[in-house]
Design a protein around this motif. Structure first.
Motif, PDB file in Angstrom:
ATOM      1  N   VAL A  68      42.921  42.164  26.997  1.00 52.47           N
ATOM      2  CA  VAL A  68      41.523  42.425  27.358  1.00 52.47           C
ATOM      3  C   VAL A  68      41.504  43.781  28.099  1.00 52.47           C
ATOM      4  O   VAL A  68      42.298  44.072  28.852  1.00 52.47           O
ATOM      5  CB  VAL A  68      41.231  41.261  28.550  1.00 52.47           C
ATOM      6  CG1 VAL A  68      39.861  41.516  29.309  1.00 52.47           C
ATOM      7  CG2 VAL A  68      41.283  40.090  27.786  1.00 52.47           C
ATOM      8  N   ASP A  69      40.476  44.614  27.997  1.00 54.77           N
ATOM      9  CA  ASP A  69      40.269  45.780  28.538  1.00 54.77           C
ATOM     10  C   ASP A  69      39.578  45.742  29.838  1.00 54.77           C
ATOM     11  O   ASP A  69      38.415  45.792  29.779  1.00 54.77           O
ATOM     12  CB  ASP A  69      39.814  46.738  27.506  1.00 54.77           C
ATOM     13  CG  ASP A  69      39.395  48.214  28.006  1.00 54.77           C
ATOM     14  OD1 ASP A  69      39.997  48.449  29.193  1.00 54.77           O
ATOM     15  OD2 ASP A  69      38.713  49.154  27.433  1.00 54.77           O
TER      16      ASP A  69
ATOM     17  N   GLU B 154      33.650  43.414  30.230  1.00 57.50           N
ATOM     18  CA  GLU B 154      34.762  42.363  30.499  1.00 57.50           C
ATOM     19  C   GLU B 154      34.916  41.798  31.728  1.00 57.50           C
ATOM     20  O   GLU B 154      35.189  40.761  32.290  1.00 57.50           O
ATOM     21  CB  GLU B 154      36.192  43.046  29.795  1.00 57.50           C
ATOM     22  CG  GLU B 154      36.170  43.343  28.344  1.00 57.50           C
ATOM     23  CD  GLU B 154      36.100  41.713  27.616  1.00 57.50           C
ATOM     24  OE1 GLU B 154      36.692  40.841  28.059  1.00 57.50           O
ATOM     25  OE2 GLU B 154      35.560  41.632  26.477  1.00 57.50           O
ATOM     26  N   ARG B 155      34.721  42.782  32.797  1.00 50.67           N
ATOM     27  CA  ARG B 155      34.912  42.480  34.199  1.00 50.67           C
ATOM     28  C   ARG B 155      33.967  41.607  34.521  1.00 50.67           C
ATOM     29  O   ARG B 155      34.119  40.502  35.331  1.00 50.67           O
ATOM     30  CB  ARG B 155      35.192  43.597  34.947  1.00 50.67           C
ATOM     31  CG  ARG B 155      36.452  44.596  34.814  1.00 50.67           C
ATOM     32  CD  ARG B 155      36.772  45.406  35.834  1.00 50.67           C
ATOM     33  NE  ARG B 155      35.691  46.111  36.645  1.00 50.67           N
ATOM     34  CZ  ARG B 155      35.170  47.220  36.006  1.00 50.67           C
ATOM     35  NH1 ARG B 155      35.672  47.842  35.072  1.00 50.67           N
ATOM     36  NH2 ARG B 155      33.970  47.599  36.594  1.00 50.67           N
TER      37      ARG B 155
ATOM     38  N   SER C 232      34.866  38.050  36.169  1.00 49.08           N
ATOM     39  CA  SER C 232      34.996  37.921  37.550  1.00 49.08           C
ATOM     40  C   SER C 232      34.641  36.661  38.244  1.00 49.08           C
ATOM     41  O   SER C 232      35.482  36.227  39.531  1.00 49.08           O
ATOM     42  CB  SER C 232      33.957  39.083  38.079  1.00 49.08           C
ATOM     43  OG  SER C 232      34.506  40.164  37.728  1.00 49.08           O
ATOM     44  N   LYS C 233      33.521  36.109  37.773  1.00 46.77           N
ATOM     45  CA  LYS C 233      33.068  34.842  38.519  1.00 46.77           C
ATOM     46  C   LYS C 233      34.108  33.817  38.304  1.00 46.77           C
ATOM     47  O   LYS C 233      34.509  33.036  39.308  1.00 46.77           O
ATOM     48  CB  LYS C 233      31.651  34.400  37.948  1.00 46.77           C
ATOM     49  CG  LYS C 233      31.168  33.226  38.826  1.00 46.77           C
ATOM     50  CD  LYS C 233      29.968  32.721  38.480  1.00 46.77           C
ATOM     51  CE  LYS C 233      29.278  31.433  39.229  1.00 46.77           C
ATOM     52  NZ  LYS C 233      28.045  31.090  39.092  1.00 46.77           N
ATOM     53  N   SER C 234      34.744  33.564  37.258  1.00 47.13           N
ATOM     54  CA  SER C 234      35.464  32.537  36.988  1.00 47.13           C
ATOM     55  C   SER C 234      36.964  32.859  37.701  1.00 47.13           C
ATOM     56  O   SER C 234      37.684  31.883  38.134  1.00 47.13           O
ATOM     57  CB  SER C 234      36.032  32.185  35.422  1.00 47.13           C
ATOM     58  OG  SER C 234      36.484  33.387  34.799  1.00 47.13           O
ATOM     59  N   ALA C 235      37.244  34.177  37.754  1.00 45.89           N
ATOM     60  CA  ALA C 235      38.488  34.457  38.414  1.00 45.89           C
ATOM     61  C   ALA C 235      38.323  34.074  40.052  1.00 45.89           C
ATOM     62  O   ALA C 235      39.200  33.656  40.559  1.00 45.89           O
ATOM     63  CB  ALA C 235      38.750  36.114  38.041  1.00 45.89           C
TER      64      ALA C 235
ATOM     65  N   ILE D  98      41.043  41.893  39.939  1.00 43.39           N
ATOM     66  CA  ILE D  98      41.231  40.831  38.727  1.00 43.39           C
ATOM     67  C   ILE D  98      42.809  40.852  38.268  1.00 43.39           C
ATOM     68  O   ILE D  98      43.189  39.714  38.145  1.00 43.39           O
ATOM     69  CB  ILE D  98      40.384  41.216  37.534  1.00 43.39           C
ATOM     70  CG1 ILE D  98      38.842  41.152  37.654  1.00 43.39           C
ATOM     71  CG2 ILE D  98      40.876  40.382  36.284  1.00 43.39           C
ATOM     72  CD1 ILE D  98      38.101  41.614  36.828  1.00 43.39           C
ATOM     73  N   THR D  99      43.408  41.921  38.213  1.00 43.86           N
ATOM     74  CA  THR D  99      44.958  41.666  38.020  1.00 43.86           C
ATOM     75  C   THR D  99      45.676  40.891  39.133  1.00 43.86           C
ATOM     76  O   THR D  99      46.451  40.376  38.685  1.00 43.86           O
ATOM     77  CB  THR D  99      45.531  43.199  37.961  1.00 43.86           C
ATOM     78  OG1 THR D  99      44.887  43.760  36.876  1.00 43.86           O
ATOM     79  CG2 THR D  99      46.996  43.333  37.592  1.00 43.86           C
ATOM     80  N   ARG D 100      45.237  41.112  40.468  1.00 44.48           N
ATOM     81  CA  ARG D 100      45.755  40.222  41.526  1.00 44.48           C
ATOM     82  C   ARG D 100      45.584  38.785  41.136  1.00 44.48           C
ATOM     83  O   ARG D 100      46.584  37.880  41.256  1.00 44.48           O
ATOM     84  CB  ARG D 100      45.456  40.696  42.877  1.00 44.48           C
ATOM     85  CG  ARG D 100      45.841  42.148  43.245  1.00 44.48           C
ATOM     86  CD  ARG D 100      45.080  42.556  44.735  1.00 44.48           C
ATOM     87  NE  ARG D 100      45.731  43.930  45.011  1.00 44.48           N
ATOM     88  CZ  ARG D 100      46.632  43.716  46.039  1.00 44.48           C
ATOM     89  NH1 ARG D 100      47.263  42.895  46.258  1.00 44.48           N
ATOM     90  NH2 ARG D 100      47.203  45.103  46.317  1.00 44.48           N
TER      91      ARG D 100
END
Length: 145
Positions: free
Chosen positions: A18-19, A25-26, A30-33, A79-81
């Motif tokens: 995923v880029d 993509e973000r 985002s919401k599910s993350a 998102i990475t965290r």
């Protein structure tokens, strides 16, 4: 005679990466993350201050706004965290029963990586790189590397 090496045929297809620099993509993730993040901090029974720090140092007003309304686009770092934390959660639940899996983060750990500290305190002190280290350690323990 052709002596070139060739990989054997396989049904395995590597996942497409995923880029996260791509805003679309973000937006998709985002919401599910955030929803997943708030569920895991509830399962781990973390203090809001610790949860804010795991997200990279959010103000309390922003944290509670995100909790109330997770429909926003997160930055790559956040998102990475969250991805590392969700991977840690998953690995713990593969390795241990639910009770120990949810307590593990707050228990003192004799592994040299932690030096007797809790994994949570290590991640709070070391930030993103410490989260990556904990994730790699747990993935290696479960044979996921």
């Amino acid at each position: 005679m052709n002596l070139a090496y060739a990989y054997p045929k396989s049904r395995y297809e590597p996942a497409v990466l995923v880029d996260l620099n791509n805003r679309a993509e973000r937006e998709r993730l985002s919401k599910s993350a955030l929803t997943g993040f708030f569920k895991l901090i509830a399962a781990w029974r973390l203090r809001d201050e610790d949860a804010r720090e795991l997200l990279g140092g959010l103000s309390s007003s922003t944290f509670y706004e995100w909790k109330k309304n997770p429909g926003r686009v997160l930055e790559v770092d956040r998102i990475t965290r969250i991805s590392y934390l969700l991977g840690i959660y998953k690995a713990l639940h593969i390795l241990y029963g639910d009770v120990l899996a949810d307590e593990w983060l707050t228990l003192p750990n004799s592994n040299p990586v932690f030096g007797g500290r809790t994994p949570l305190s290590q991640m709070l002190a070391g930030g993103l790189l410490a989260m990556q280290t904990v994730r790699k350690l747990l993935d290696a323990r479960r044979g996921g590397l």
